[in-house]
Scaffold this motif. Structure first.
Motif, PDB file in Angstrom:
ATOM      1  N   ALA A   1      65.827  51.148  86.961  1.00 16.10           N
ATOM      2  CA  ALA A   1      67.031  51.925  86.647  1.00 16.10           C
ATOM      3  C   ALA A   1      68.259  51.028  86.587  1.00 16.10           C
ATOM      4  CB  ALA A   1      67.221  53.032  87.694  1.00 16.10           C
ATOM      5  N   ALA A   2      68.357  50.090  87.523  1.00 17.30           N
ATOM      6  CA  ALA A   2      69.518  49.193  87.554  1.00 17.30           C
ATOM      7  C   ALA A   2      69.568  48.313  86.306  1.00 17.30           C
ATOM      8  CB  ALA A   2      69.472  48.330  88.816  1.00 17.30           C
ATOM      9  N   SER A   3      68.436  47.742  85.929  1.00 17.58           N
ATOM     10  CA  SER A   3      68.411  46.874  84.746  1.00 17.58           C
ATOM     11  C   SER A   3      68.657  47.670  83.474  1.00 17.58           C
ATOM     12  CB  SER A   3      67.078  46.132  84.656  1.00 17.58           C
ATOM     13  OG  SER A   3      67.086  44.993  85.495  1.00 17.58           O
ATOM     14  N   ALA A   4      68.091  48.897  83.399  1.00 16.32           N
ATOM     15  CA  ALA A   4      68.289  49.722  82.214  1.00 16.32           C
ATOM     16  C   ALA A   4      69.766  50.085  82.062  1.00 16.32           C
ATOM     17  CB  ALA A   4      67.436  50.986  82.306  1.00 16.32           C
ATOM     18  N   LYS A   5      70.426  50.412  83.182  1.00 17.71           N
ATOM     19  CA  LYS A   5      71.839  50.767  83.150  1.00 17.71           C
ATOM     20  C   LYS A   5      72.688  49.571  82.700  1.00 17.71           C
ATOM     21  CE  LYS A   5      75.600  52.464  86.066  1.00 17.71           C
ATOM     22  NZ  LYS A   5      75.994  52.892  87.451  1.00 17.71           N
ATOM     23  N   GLU A   6      72.391  48.395  83.243  1.00 18.37           N
ATOM     24  CA  GLU A   6      73.165  47.200  82.890  1.00 18.37           C
ATOM     25  C   GLU A   6      72.933  46.812  81.429  1.00 18.37           C
ATOM     26  OE1 GLU A   6      75.984  44.334  83.553  1.00 18.37           O
ATOM     27  OE2 GLU A   6      75.370  46.013  84.844  1.00 18.37           O
TER      28      GLU A   6
ATOM     29  N   LYS B   1      72.219  48.847  78.982  1.00 16.14           N
ATOM     30  CA  LYS B   1      72.927  49.805  78.132  1.00 16.14           C
ATOM     31  C   LYS B   1      74.416  49.496  78.091  1.00 16.14           C
ATOM     32  CE  LYS B   1      73.565  54.764  77.368  1.00 16.14           C
ATOM     33  NZ  LYS B   1      73.241  56.143  77.849  1.00 16.14           N
ATOM     34  N   SER B   2      74.975  49.129  79.235  1.00 18.46           N
ATOM     35  CA  SER B   2      76.401  48.779  79.295  1.00 18.46           C
ATOM     36  C   SER B   2      76.707  47.551  78.429  1.00 18.46           C
ATOM     37  CB  SER B   2      76.803  48.516  80.746  1.00 18.46           C
ATOM     38  OG  SER B   2      78.126  48.018  80.805  1.00 18.46           O
TER      39      SER B   2
ATOM     40  N   HIS C   1      68.265  41.483  80.943  1.00 18.83           N
ATOM     41  CA  HIS C   1      67.997  42.817  81.481  1.00 18.83           C
ATOM     42  C   HIS C   1      66.986  43.578  80.628  1.00 18.83           C
ATOM     43  CE1 HIS C   1      70.656  42.883  84.923  1.00 18.83           C
ATOM     44  NE2 HIS C   1      71.604  42.305  84.194  1.00 18.83           N
TER      45      HIS C   1
END
Length: 992
Positions: free
Chosen positions: A940-945, A947-948, A977
């Motif tokens: 989740a953390a890598s996916a969020k980063e 996307k940002s 990421h």
């Protein structure tokens, strides 16, 4: 017998020692009279130079090629030498003299040149010493210098031949003039820099009450160089510009000078820019020069308003007011120059059109000029603004000489690699301009032209009756190889034109052209041109003049070449020049007449793309003209080495990289490998210290692998061919050598240096050090020792062109083979084929081990943990490999036992080897739920980063306005990421 290696790999310890051994023993060009020749020449660096990162790239690539061809048994000749670097060297010596309170002009030309030769002998070898540190295996006993006797002879012959063929001529044209150095310079020596300046608008009054259609009695012109209006000769408008159609052919009267100049129609004037009218100063602007010629002005008629130091001088029509004479073109040392005074006088007389600008508050204000950022040419050595200057210079008819090189590239007789450069080559060559080859210096090849006393209009001697009424050139010119030939030509010329019956007539060389009559004695003096040739002229002869042309046998020989001393040492004297090199130039004995015939044409030229036209194309021209052959069949153009952020390196930016510092830190081998691995068919290279450090680690890995081999009784091979082998792992590594050698040969044949370097890197690190050594560990029987020793030898030979120092050291320590050091060993000839069965077996085993290790790493399982593995439907290959290599699988993959059948129910991970799927139970190995939670959180953390970062990179404002390094970092982080997302998703999938 092996010699034990130290535990630590120390590049500094081995580099100087091995280079000295190679050079002192003549190993850079061993005696191979009957071998196939292979020849390259180095782009001769300036004798004033020191090694920069571009040299490191250029020479590394050349050394890779020459070491490779030497290993393949060729008579490999790498011609080395330096360029006399006219401007650079003269500047260095003048600076040294100035520090002693002495100016060049305080001494004679001959005395100054003695100082230059003295400097060259004492201080001119810096870069050649540094090339040795890089490991360049050049033919040092035959080191060349563009002012050597034989080379000077080639230069003078070429000039004279071109002149006699009508391909060199003297002409009045614009040149890039450096007012500080007081010489013409080439385009390559001009650096364009953006400078804050101004754009002035002026009124040029129309003559005799003529007006434009809108009623104005003037034409508005704009310029960034108002001082040049003192030499304006026309105003140009576009032929289709309706605003000016009625005044084409009319005149304006220039303010300040009162000069009456025509209004001419020319497409150079752009109706969309400014007023659409352009002031034309043909004597001080390259575009204006062409407009002036189209308008009918002859170069001799064009006005010049500046002297050699860019101070205002009187024009030929005498119309420049006295108050301007002697002023510098620009403001200097707080004193206004011609520019400031011109603007002042035009403003006072009402001819300045002010620029209306708005303040930050929106209020209008009048300015004398519009602020502009102007691309301004500077001399790269003089450091002052270059002045287009009308002067008499010598030119080569490059258009005619370009015909055959163009045909050669089009027909494929010369291959340009990468091919993408062909379009640029044709564009330049098919629109080539005359080549200015004269320079106003003392150091260099003095132009072999002498000027005589004009015959036309001379009171005495009288013209011969048949010559009366036939004007001659104001300055008769005699182009010859030396004084004697020039005198003979002058005497013949005067006797043909003057009635000298009953006269004692002689011609002498003097400081000035003149005539002296004393009774019946008539003495005509001729003077030699004081200019020297552009250094690109002499370096254009490099591929063949270095091999002895035009003499054959070579003037480098002790037999039948140039004059030699008792020991066969030539004395390097400047032929046709006016100074002598005081130092002897020792040359090898026994070179035969075949040197030029054998080694010309060369086989390949490696060059930076930035000198494609200044050097490469001119070598094509001169090669065809002088020898009738192309200088080489292939031209490889590499890119630039840039700073880590992609910016061009420059001293002003402070981002220049010192290759010697990198060698001190990581070793020459690591730097060389970095250069080769990063060179991808002409693309620019970004500096990356971490990668260089990585290649130092690569060398250390090979060092340690060799120490491991020694510890297990593995020494030098006794066979060029692969040893006989029965074990699958040994048959596999032999096949890997075969494939690596084939891939390496193919990459080097295509000049894919990156592919070649990466091929040998993967084989050494991955196949040999990581897998082969691991697979045979603990099983060193006689066969395996023989195969391992042979494979290691092949590695050292194949890696040698890239990393010569460590490979030679390891080669020497693996056995006593002083009679054939690695530099002259034989390129691999395994005389074996890939064993498909062994390859399939070992590759499957490696795949199983790699998949297991990767899965463990993703799930946080300790590398040493032993796990069970189940394969429900094994392939025949899987069965045979597991049965034959159970011990290796347990030791490497830590899988035991491996069961062919269904796995028990429960949490498990799946891996694949070839077509076979394995299930590895995880009950009791890890906490499945905790591991899932950890992986899901990280995912989740890598996916969020990711996307940002994707959003930021899709924003055009960020990509276009942010610093390049910030954009590059964002892209790298996004890629990281995204890779993490893929890895973590795979890990979760393994848990089911």
């Amino acid at each position: 017998m092996t010699t034990e290696l130290p535990k630590t790999f120390d590049p500094a310890d081995i580099e100087a020692r091995w280079y000295r051994h190679w050079e002192e023993n003549g190993l850079f060009r061993p005696e191979r009279p009957d071998a196939e020749p292979y020849t390259i020449v180095n782009p001769p660096p300036n004798v004033t130079g020191s090694l920069h990162i571009g040299h490191a790239l250029d020479n590394t690539l050349q050394d890779v090629v020459i070491r490779y061809e030497r290993l393949r048994g060729k008579d490999a000749l790498w011609v080395v030498g330096t360029d006399h670097a006219g401007i650079a060297t003269q500047m260095v010596v003048e600076r040294n003299l100035n520090s002693q309170g002495v100016k060049r002009t305080d001494m004679s030309r001959e005395a100054f040149l003695e100082h230059v030769w003295e400097w060259k002998e004492q201080s001119g070898g810096t870069i050649t010493r540094q090339l040795r540190r890089l490991g360049c295996s050049m033919d040092w006993p035959r080191e060349q210098f563009t002012m050597d006797e034989h080379f000077s002879k080639a230069v003078l012959k070429t000039f004279v031949d071109l002149y006699n063929d009508g391909l060199i001529y003297r002409d009045k044209r614009l040149v890039n003039w450096d007012p500080k150095l007081k010489t013409a310079i080439s385009d390559l020596e001009v650096e364009t820099t953006d400078v804050k300046g101004h754009f002035w608008h002026f009124k040029y009054p129309l003559e005799n009450g003529v007006t434009l259609d809108d009623g104005r009695d003037y034409i508005e012109v704009a310029t960034t160089r108002p001082e040049t209006m003192l030499a304006d000769m026309a105003v140009a408008v576009h032929p289709d510009d309706a605003r000016y159609t009625s005044v084409i052919g009319k005149h304006v009267v220039l303010p300040i000078t009162g000069r009456r100049v025509p209004i001419v129609a020319d497409e150079h004037a752009d109706p969309e820019l400014g007023s659409g009218a352009v002031k034309i100063t043909p004597g001080h602007d390259f575009n204006d020069f062409d407009v002036g010629k189209r308008a009918g002005f002859q170069p001799a008629e064009m006005l010049n308003m500046l002297d050699a130091e860019a101070n205002v001088c009187q024009t030929a029509d005498g119309l420049v007011p006295e108050e301007f004479i002697g002023l510098h073109r620009f403001k200097r040392d707080g004193v206004d120059g011609a520019r400031e005074l011109v603007v002042q006088r035009l403003k006072e007389a009402g001819y300045l059109i002010p620029h209306i600008a708005k303040t930050k508050k929106g209020e209008e204000q009048e300015l004398d000029a519009e602020p502009r950022t102007i691309a301004t040419p500077f001399g790269d050595r003089g450091g002052v603004v270059i002045e287009p200057w009308l002067t008499d210079q010598w030119y080569v008819d490059a258009e005619k000489l370009a015909v055959k090189p163009i045909e050669a590239v089009k027909s494929g007789d010369i291959e340009i690699v990468p091919k993408s450069w062909e379009k640029t080559f044709f564009n330049w060559m098919e629109n080539i301009q005359p080549w200015c080859v004269s320079r106003q210096l003392w150091w260099g090849h003095r132009i072999p032209a002498w000027y005589g006393y004009p015959i036309w209009g001379a009171e005495f001697p009288k013209l011969r009756p048949d010559k009366v009424g036939t004007p001659s050139s104001p300055l008769p010119t005699f182009v010859a190889l030396d004084d004697a030939e020039a005198i003979a030509k002058a005497e013949e010329f005067y006797r043909q034109n003057w009635d000298l019956s009953g006269k004692d007539f002689v011609v002498v060389v003097g400081d000035e052209a003149g005539l002296r009559v004393d009774g019946d004695r008539v003495e005509a003096s001729i003077r030699r041109d004081s200019d020297v040739l552009d250094t690109w002229f002499s370096s254009a002869l490099w591929p063949f003049a270095t091999l002895g042309w035009p003499d054959n046998p070579s003037p480098l020989a002790g037999e039948g070449g140039a004059p030699t001393g008792a020991e066969g040492e030539g004395t390097a004297t400047m032929v046709g020049a006016d100074a002598t090199n005081p130092s002897p130039n020792p040359l090898p004995q026994g070179e035969r007449a075949s040197l030029f015939d054998k080694h010309y044409p060369n086989n390949l030229l490696i060059s930076g793309f930035d000198i494609l036209f200044f050097w490469d194309a001119r070598m094509m021209m001169m090669g065809q003209y002088n020898t009738g052959q192309n200088p080489w069949p292939r031209l490889y153009l590499h890119g630039l080495v840039r700073a880590a952020d992609g910016a061009k390196m420059s001293k002003s930016k402070g981002n220049v990289v010192d290759p010697l510092g990198l060698i001190d830190q990581y070793g020459a081998d690591a730097l060389r490998f970095f250069m080769a691995a990063m060179e991808s068919q002409g693309r620019d290279i970004k500096m990356d210290d971490k990668r260089i450090e990585g290649y130092r680690n690569f060398a250390t890995k090979l060092w340690n692998a060799t120490r491991f081999c020694q510890a297990n009784g593995i020494g030098a091979s006794t066979s060029i061919a692969a040893p006989k082998a029965s074990h699958a792992v040994n048959r596999w590594i032999i096949g890997e050598v075969v494939e690596t050698k084939q891939a390496l040969d193919a990459a080097l044949a295509d000049l894919r240096f990156d592919a070649a370097a990466n091929t040998i890197y993967r084989f050494v690190w991955d196949r040999f050090c990581d897998w082969y050594i691991e697979l045979v560990k603990g099983n060193f029987d006689e066969e395996t020792r023989a195969v391992a020793g042979w494979a290691l030898d092949q590695i050292l030979v194949m890696l040698h062109p890239f990393m010569p120092f460590i490979t030679e050291e390891l080669w020497s320590k693996q056995g006593d083979r002083a009679d054939y050091p690695l530099i002259t060993a034989q390129w691999p000839e395994p005389q074996a084929e890939v064993d498909a069965e062994a390859k399939a077996e070992i590759d499957w085993l490696i795949a199983l081990t790699s998949a297991t290790r990767t899965a463990k790493n993703e799930l946080g399982i300790a590398p040493g943990a032993k796990l069970q593995a189940f394969c429900a439907s094994p392939s025949p290959l899987a069965k045979s490999v597991v049965e034959a290599n159970a011990g290796a699988i347990e030791r490497l993959a830590r899988l035991t036992p491996v069961t062919f059948g269904e796995a028990p129910a429960g949490a498990a991970m799946q891996i694949a080897a070839g077509e076979d799927e394995f299930v590895i139970p995880l009950e009791g190995v890890i906490d499945i739920e905790a591991e899932k939670a950890r992986l899901e959180k990280a995912l989740a953390a890598s996916a969020k980063e990711a996307k940002s970062l994707e959003g930021r990179l899709s924003n055009a404002n960020f990509v276009e306005r942010a610093k390049p390094e910030a954009v590059e970092k964002a892209r790298a982080d996004h890629a990281h990421h995204m890779a993490e997302v893929t890895r973590l998703e795979a890990a979760l999938a393994r848990l089911g």
